[in-house]
Write a protein that holds these residues in place. Structure first.
Motif, PDB file in Angstrom:
ATOM      1  N   GLY A  39     -10.970  11.637 -10.250  1.00  0.00           N
ATOM      2  CA  GLY A  39     -10.442  12.875 -10.803  1.00  0.00           C
ATOM      3  C   GLY A  39      -9.021  13.189 -10.385  1.00  0.00           C
ATOM      4  N   ALA A  40      -8.228  12.153 -10.132  1.00  0.00           N
ATOM      5  CA  ALA A  40      -6.819  12.329  -9.772  1.00  0.00           C
ATOM      6  C   ALA A  40      -5.944  12.070 -10.988  1.00  0.00           C
ATOM      7  N   SER A  41      -4.912  12.859 -11.160  1.00  0.00           N
ATOM      8  CA  SER A  41      -4.033  12.712 -12.321  1.00  0.00           C
ATOM      9  C   SER A  41      -2.667  12.148 -11.971  1.00  0.00           C
ATOM     10  N   HIS A  42      -2.393  11.960 -10.667  1.00  0.00           N
ATOM     11  CA  HIS A  42      -1.072  11.459 -10.275  1.00  0.00           C
ATOM     12  C   HIS A  42      -1.197  10.521  -9.083  1.00  0.00           C
ATOM     13  N   GLY A  43      -0.312   9.528  -9.061  1.00  0.00           N
ATOM     14  CA  GLY A  43      -0.341   8.564  -7.975  1.00  0.00           C
ATOM     15  C   GLY A  43       1.047   8.220  -7.468  1.00  0.00           C
ATOM     16  N   TYR A  44       1.088   7.722  -6.230  1.00  0.00           N
ATOM     17  CA  TYR A  44       2.336   7.298  -5.601  1.00  0.00           C
ATOM     18  C   TYR A  44       2.194   5.863  -5.122  1.00  0.00           C
ATOM     19  N   ILE A  45       3.248   5.076  -5.336  1.00  0.00           N
ATOM     20  CA  ILE A  45       3.289   3.710  -4.813  1.00  0.00           C
ATOM     21  C   ILE A  45       4.385   3.672  -3.764  1.00  0.00           C
ATOM     22  N   TYR A  46       3.985   3.457  -2.516  1.00  0.00           N
ATOM     23  CA  TYR A  46       4.924   3.473  -1.391  1.00  0.00           C
ATOM     24  C   TYR A  46       5.325   2.031  -1.093  1.00  0.00           C
ATOM     25  N   ILE A  47       6.598   1.700  -1.365  1.00  0.00           N
ATOM     26  CA  ILE A  47       7.098   0.331  -1.213  1.00  0.00           C
ATOM     27  C   ILE A  47       8.198   0.303  -0.161  1.00  0.00           C
ATOM     28  N   ARG A  48       8.193  -0.713   0.657  1.00  0.00           N
ATOM     29  CA  ARG A  48       9.217  -0.817   1.706  1.00  0.00           C
ATOM     30  C   ARG A  48      10.590  -1.065   1.096  1.00  0.00           C
ATOM     31  N   SER A  49      11.613  -0.502   1.717  1.00  0.00           N
ATOM     32  CA  SER A  49      12.976  -0.560   1.183  1.00  0.00           C
ATOM     33  C   SER A  49      13.527  -1.983   1.157  1.00  0.00           C
ATOM     34  N   GLU A  50      12.937  -2.879   1.974  1.00  0.00           N
ATOM     35  CA  GLU A  50      13.418  -4.266   2.010  1.00  0.00           C
ATOM     36  C   GLU A  50      13.029  -5.063   0.764  1.00  0.00           C
ATOM     37  N   TYR A  51      12.320  -4.445  -0.183  1.00  0.00           N
ATOM     38  CA  TYR A  51      11.869  -5.127  -1.396  1.00  0.00           C
ATOM     39  C   TYR A  51      12.580  -4.568  -2.645  1.00  0.00           C
ATOM     40  N   PRO A  52      13.880  -4.763  -2.783  1.00  0.00           N
ATOM     41  CA  PRO A  52      14.587  -4.179  -3.935  1.00  0.00           C
ATOM     42  C   PRO A  52      14.099  -4.706  -5.288  1.00  0.00           C
ATOM     43  N   PHE A  53      13.743  -5.997  -5.359  1.00  0.00           N
ATOM     44  CA  PHE A  53      13.252  -6.548  -6.622  1.00  0.00           C
ATOM     45  C   PHE A  53      11.932  -5.892  -7.016  1.00  0.00           C
ATOM     46  N   ALA A  54      11.052  -5.718  -6.038  1.00  0.00           N
ATOM     47  CA  ALA A  54       9.749  -5.124  -6.301  1.00  0.00           C
ATOM     48  C   ALA A  54       9.893  -3.671  -6.735  1.00  0.00           C
ATOM     49  N   ILE A  55      10.783  -2.949  -6.085  1.00  0.00           N
ATOM     50  CA  ILE A  55      11.000  -1.539  -6.425  1.00  0.00           C
ATOM     51  C   ILE A  55      11.482  -1.415  -7.869  1.00  0.00           C
ATOM     52  N   ALA A  56      12.456  -2.250  -8.239  1.00  0.00           N
ATOM     53  CA  ALA A  56      12.985  -2.199  -9.604  1.00  0.00           C
ATOM     54  C   ALA A  56      11.929  -2.589 -10.632  1.00  0.00           C
ATOM     55  N   ALA A  57      11.159  -3.636 -10.331  1.00  0.00           N
ATOM     56  CA  ALA A  57      10.122  -4.087 -11.262  1.00  0.00           C
ATOM     57  C   ALA A  57       9.049  -3.021 -11.451  1.00  0.00           C
ATOM     58  N   MET A  58       8.629  -2.378 -10.368  1.00  0.00           N
ATOM     59  CA  MET A  58       7.569  -1.384 -10.474  1.00  0.00           C
ATOM     60  C   MET A  58       8.034  -0.150 -11.236  1.00  0.00           C
ATOM     61  N   ARG A  59       9.249   0.274 -10.997  1.00  0.00           N
ATOM     62  CA  ARG A  59       9.752   1.447 -11.716  1.00  0.00           C
ATOM     63  C   ARG A  59       9.823   1.176 -13.213  1.00  0.00           C
ATOM     64  N   GLU A  60      10.273  -0.009 -13.583  1.00  0.00           N
ATOM     65  CA  GLU A  60      10.346  -0.344 -15.002  1.00  0.00           C
ATOM     66  C   GLU A  60       8.943  -0.465 -15.595  1.00  0.00           C
ATOM     67  N   ALA A  61       8.034  -1.070 -14.858  1.00  0.00           N
ATOM     68  CA  ALA A  61       6.663  -1.243 -15.347  1.00  0.00           C
ATOM     69  C   ALA A  61       5.981   0.104 -15.554  1.00  0.00           C
ATOM     70  N   ILE A  62       6.245   1.070 -14.680  1.00  0.00           N
ATOM     71  CA  ILE A  62       5.657   2.413 -14.823  1.00  0.00           C
ATOM     72  C   ILE A  62       6.134   3.061 -16.121  1.00  0.00           C
ATOM     73  N   GLN A  63       7.419   2.921 -16.416  1.00  0.00           N
ATOM     74  CA  GLN A  63       7.964   3.494 -17.655  1.00  0.00           C
ATOM     75  C   GLN A  63       7.355   2.822 -18.883  1.00  0.00           C
ATOM     76  N   LEU A  64       7.242   1.490 -18.830  1.00  0.00           N
ATOM     77  CA  LEU A  64       6.726   0.746 -19.975  1.00  0.00           C
ATOM     78  C   LEU A  64       5.257   1.057 -20.260  1.00  0.00           C
ATOM     79  N   SER A  65       4.489   1.347 -19.211  1.00  0.00           N
ATOM     80  CA  SER A  65       3.048   1.530 -19.376  1.00  0.00           C
ATOM     81  C   SER A  65       2.617   2.990 -19.389  1.00  0.00           C
ATOM     82  N   ALA A  66       3.578   3.910 -19.383  1.00  0.00           N
ATOM     83  CA  ALA A  66       3.247   5.342 -19.274  1.00  0.00           C
ATOM     84  C   ALA A  66       2.312   5.807 -20.375  1.00  0.00           C
ATOM     85  N   GLU A  67       2.539   5.336 -21.592  1.00  0.00           N
ATOM     86  CA  GLU A  67       1.687   5.759 -22.709  1.00  0.00           C
ATOM     87  C   GLU A  67       0.276   5.207 -22.553  1.00  0.00           C
TER      88      GLU A  67
END
Length: 526
Positions: free
Chosen positions: A201-229
């Motif tokens: 019954g949760a409507s929101h989530g957070y993904i906590y990623i370490r700052s040393e992973y710039p590629f992962a951070i960028a990929a996840m942010r883009e993936a969240i936008q692409l899959s929002a619908e």
């Protein structure tokens, strides 16, 4: 136009994958950037599509393009999935990594993506939680707590808001599974979190990623936008850590998301009842959440049928350190430590004998080859004085000094401690000092055996902060070290201080000769 597949994984890029991809583009090829398949000794890996099949070559450099395209390159691997390193795996979670374009919704759907979420949304929340319980899924980042029990607690809690939090703060040395999955199949994690949101019954989530992973951070942010619908009404956002190891502990992570200093919270209350912003919160490791889509798509039984004892399903083992075939190997629980290190990892990269392996990150125990028959299983490791943790295995050859490794564990804890509790904050600092005295006394004994003036050597080597009344002899200092470890293990507020004794005591127990004591094996031989 030939289609070629080249990894965009950070490890592959570090080995030259970008330059290889650009060279193929310049040669007029269609280049698809994938994640890594997980064997870094063959990166940069290139797969050339021919008659509906993919032929692998690796490692490949920019100068090898022509030979790869005409099929004559000496590093031709054929079907990569058929290589011994991959053929024996059971890829439930990492099945798509290295195969698909990680940011293509079309690729994800064509390779089984979203089936788990569709199935879950056709079930009641309780039925989804029951399926996760029946699968036997346990936490993949710490003590192996049953995931379904945690979800049930949050489902039963009454609140105006609930949250799903993914712990992707992969700070353990020798671990890279979280990064590989986020960079190679981010929709898998998103799907798992959306299923968890529906279940509790949760409507929101957070993904906590370490700052040393710039590629992962960028990929996840883009993936969240692409899959929002696709995931609506469940929404997600990324929060980036600031490099503190202690924020891998779940309550310190929650503090960090809330904008506070990353310090451990006292329990109770548990995060499942009063977690993020005081609301009921599911906080799971990335590998736990990423396993959920398979469970819902294929059924709890398909997952539970694999494994060993109470450890069900698969575990993505990460082989690192001085190992010939470093990489990620996903397999069902129960495989032995020796099989992982020697058969799959190929032994040491140096060619020297394996002396020790550390399992579970910098706070994991060290195991000698005499214990390589140990099955990879939560209970077996706990009984042997160790922990699986995030399933990272770091290999050392016979040149390693285990007393120095024990000192590193104490120093690591002292540097990374949040400072909230005395056993961790002060105990680790005193632990470094004790280890310095042990190493100095051990080395002075070596000097004595060589017939040198040992008194001056000892005084110079000993830590200058050692009080005059402390007995700096090996036996006294070793007893003090064990006592200190007992205090840290049972008195620390969280696992940072509580687990630091694992590497220290295991090094002391299995490699006593490095602490100036006689080895039981050598003593028996004499």
């Amino acid at each position: 136009m030939k289609r070629v597949y080249v990894s965009r994984d950070m490890a592959s890029v570090a080995l030259g994958a970008d330059e290889v991809a650009h060279a193929f583009e310049a040669a007029g090829c269609e280049v698809v950037r994938t994640g890594s398949r997980g064997l870094f000794s063959i990166e940069p890996l290139v797969e050339v599509e021919s008659e509906g099949k993919r032929i692998g070559f690796g490692p490949v450099g920019p100068a090898d393009i022509a030979a790869v395209l005409d099929g004559s390159h000496e590093a031709r691997l054929g079907d990569v999935a058929a290589l011994p390193f991959f053929a024996g795996q059971q890829r439930f979670t990492f099945a798509r990594c290295g195969v698909i374009d990680p940011l293509s919704l079309k690729d994800y759907a064509e390779h089984g993506g979203w089936r788990g979420l569709e199935t879950a949304r056709g079930m009641t929340p309780q039925a989804v939680v029951d399926a996760v319980k029946a699968s036997g899924l346990r936490g993949r980042g710490g003590a192996g707590f049953p995931t379904g029990i945690k979800w049930q607690t949050v489902l039963d809690a009454v609140s105006d808001a609930k949250f799903i939090v993914c712990n992707a703060d992969e700070g353990d040395s020798g671990t890279f599974a979280d990064r590989m999955l986020v960079e190679g199949d981010p929709f898998c994690l998103i799907e798992g979190m959306a299923i968890a949101g529906h279940a509790v019954g949760a409507s929101h989530g957070y993904i906590y990623i370490r700052s040393e992973y710039p590629f992962a951070i960028a990929a996840m942010r883009e993936a969240i936008q692409l899959s929002a619908e696709r995931t609506a009404p469940f929404t997600l956002e990324v929060r980036v850590g600031a490099g503190a190891y202690v924020c891998g502990e779940e309550t310190a992570l929650l503090e960090s998301i809330e904008g506070k200093r990353g310090q451990v919270r006292a329990k109770p209350p548990l995060p499942a009842l009063a977690g993020l912003f005081g609301r009921p919160t599911v906080i799971n490791n990335l590998l736990s959440l990423a396993a959920v889509p398979f469970i819902l798509a294929e059924g709890a039984k398909a997952y539970a049928d694999v494994g060993f004892g109470r450890s069900r399903g698969t575990i993505p083992v990460q082989l690192a350190g001085n190992v010939k075939h470093g990489g990620l190997y996903e397999i069902g629980f129960g495989i032995t430590l020796g099989e992982l290190v020697n058969d799959i990892g190929g032994g040491t990269a140096s060619g020297r004998p394996v002396r020790a392996v550390q399992v579970g990150g910098p706070l994991g125990a060290y195991f000698p080859p005499s214990m390589f028959d140990l099955p990879f299983d939560y209970e077996a490791f706990a009984q042997a004085g160790g922990l699986i943790g995030h399933a990272g295995i770091t290999v050392f050859d016979d040149s390693v000094d285990m007393a120095h490794m024990a000192r590193f564990a104490m120093e690591f804890c002292a540097v990374e401690s949040c400072g909230k509790c005395t056993p961790c904050r002060i105990g680790s600092t005193r632990g470094v000092e004790v280890m310095d005295r042990i190493i100095a006394a051990r080395d002075s004994a070596t000097v004595v055996q060589a017939g040198r003036n040992w008194e001056g050597y000892l005084q110079k080597a000993l830590n200058s902060r050692t009080p005059d009344r402390i007995d700096t002899g090996l036996e006294a200092q070793t007893a003090l070290l064990r006592d200190l470890c007992d205090t840290m293990k049972h008195g620390s507020l969280c696992a940072l201080g509580g687990f630091t004794p694992y590497p220290v005591l295991s090094a002391l127990d299995h490699f006593p000769e490095d602490f100036g004591a006689k080895s039981p094996v050598k003593e028996a031989a004499e």
